[in-house]
Design a protein around this motif. Sequence first.
Motif, PDB file in Angstrom:
ATOM      1  N   PHE A  31       0.830  -1.204   0.000  1.00  0.00           N
ATOM      2  CA  PHE A  31       0.000   0.000   0.000  1.00  0.00           C
ATOM      3  C   PHE A  31       0.866   1.257   0.000  1.00  0.00           C
ATOM      4  N   ASP A  32       1.697   1.388  -1.023  1.00  0.00           N
ATOM      5  CA  ASP A  32       2.588   2.538  -1.121  1.00  0.00           C
ATOM      6  C   ASP A  32       1.787   3.825  -1.247  1.00  0.00           C
TER       7      ASP A  32
ATOM      8  N   ARG B 162     -10.457   2.801   7.841  1.00  0.00           N
ATOM      9  CA  ARG B 162      -9.553   3.922   7.588  1.00  0.00           C
ATOM     10  C   ARG B 162      -8.273   3.801   8.402  1.00  0.00           C
ATOM     11  N   LYS B 163      -8.412   3.427   9.683  1.00  0.00           N
ATOM     12  CA  LYS B 163      -7.227   3.275  10.525  1.00  0.00           C
ATOM     13  C   LYS B 163      -6.357   2.113  10.044  1.00  0.00           C
ATOM     14  N   LEU B 164      -6.997   1.017   9.661  1.00  0.00           N
ATOM     15  CA  LEU B 164      -6.228  -0.127   9.174  1.00  0.00           C
ATOM     16  C   LEU B 164      -5.500   0.247   7.888  1.00  0.00           C
ATOM     17  N   PHE B 165      -6.173   0.954   7.013  1.00  0.00           N
ATOM     18  CA  PHE B 165      -5.555   1.389   5.760  1.00  0.00           C
ATOM     19  C   PHE B 165      -4.352   2.289   6.043  1.00  0.00           C
TER      20      PHE B 165
ATOM     21  N   ARG C  89       3.639  -1.089   4.170  1.00  0.00           N
ATOM     22  CA  ARG C  89       3.169  -2.430   4.508  1.00  0.00           C
ATOM     23  C   ARG C  89       2.010  -2.771   3.562  1.00  0.00           C
ATOM     24  N   GLY C  90       1.151  -3.696   3.919  1.00  0.00           N
ATOM     25  CA  GLY C  90       0.050  -4.028   3.016  1.00  0.00           C
ATOM     26  C   GLY C  90      -0.637  -5.324   3.371  1.00  0.00           C
ATOM     27  N   ILE C  91      -1.098  -6.041   2.349  1.00  0.00           N
ATOM     28  CA  ILE C  91      -1.919  -7.246   2.538  1.00  0.00           C
ATOM     29  C   ILE C  91      -1.445  -8.370   1.628  1.00  0.00           C
ATOM     30  N   ILE C  92      -1.523  -9.588   2.134  1.00  0.00           N
ATOM     31  CA  ILE C  92      -1.314 -10.797   1.328  1.00  0.00           C
ATOM     32  C   ILE C  92      -2.647 -11.528   1.247  1.00  0.00           C
TER      33      ILE C  92
END
Length: 424
Positions: A197-198, A273-276, A290-293
């Motif tokens: 999530f750059d 929103r906070k997680l994003f 960071r981001g998601i798999i």
Amino acid sequence: GKGRFIGEYLMDMARGDLKPGYSAKKVEKNLKRSNSLRKTIKMTQSFRKTSITPGQQKRQSSLANVPELNSLKMSASDLEDIDIDMDNNDSQMAPPKMRAPLSRKSTIVSRHVTENIGSIQQAINTCNIAAIVMALKSLGVTCSMDEIFSSLKLPTSWVVEQGLTLAQVYHVLTKLCGSSNPSESLASGLNTECYHFDEGVAEFSNFVAFLTESISDSENILIANFNTKIAKDVSNGGGHFSCIAGFKPSTQMVTIADVHPLKYGEKWTCTARKLFDSMVDRDGSVKRARGIIRLSLRSAPAMEHMKECKQSVTFYDPKYSDEVKDWLSRWGDLPAAAYESHLNMGGLSGLGLVLSGFLASEDFDALNLPGHVSADFLTWSLHLSVIDLLSGLVSPLTLMNYARRACEKLEIDLKITTEVADTT
């Protein structure tokens, strides 16, 4: 000195304070209560098989046709709302009072993850591997953290002391799912996708759509890499991995199934929103977001609006042939910490990494090398000055000269050229 009970140590096995009020006694008390309630329910269900009335049987048959009720599974949280009186000897027992399912209608639940909430407790600083174990378990693949460490020969210090980045966890997962080595492929056939999530690339609206689509499909499991300071709004925290258990679009609330229940609780919620924002946060060790798999039972094309975030590369990508995978895996199997370059030594470390992929195991044996060519080996073999290397950057032309000399030394027939970037 005095020894310390292991339970006390486990309570402090990750950086930061424990969840307020979360103590070993409370955990044991809740566990005993849950076990007691489960035994009570089993006894009650067994008793009802022979004592149910025709009216109750009719009522239960009608409830069986309600889709919302069929989709619910009883969990530890449901047990708290069941009121059973063991002193009531009346055979006409009233059905248990269960939480109404209406409030869940608008919540998208990752059923497989929900079933495994609280089943994983990470060891010290191993949320990365623990999240992999929970994700695999949620898709029906059972393997322990020890098995992952052993099968992939992961250095403990690499995982625990330095921590794994999102890309490194992705690489571990793709190796578990796609390696041609049977001893490494503990979850063969599963599909993995990694999304960084750059900032400036990832968009919140796309993330919400991604959550909704992914969790709606029971064959998908999401592993989130986020900063707990932002997601949980606490002063003491850092990078963490856990699985996403649910999402409620109407309130934009996300449920996290945590792999460190002793510290954070088995599950907790935060706004999307906070997680994003906690995933857009940069990992300090690599200065990247960071981001998601997404782990799934079948291969699916990346969502159109998330393609820009899917920029990770792995040697075990399904798009490669087995021959290409085997060749690329030479670099993937190199020691994890072998190419962490020192100040101004990045060029020489990069050269060593390239050369390591072109040498066979017999070449390393002949050169008495431990399976890779390091920057230190090149420095010694080429009689370079460590002081000079640390004092300034190596130019492309100088590095090309080092590469040619190294190829002669290692008897590798490679064509070496250099290109200067056009900055105009």
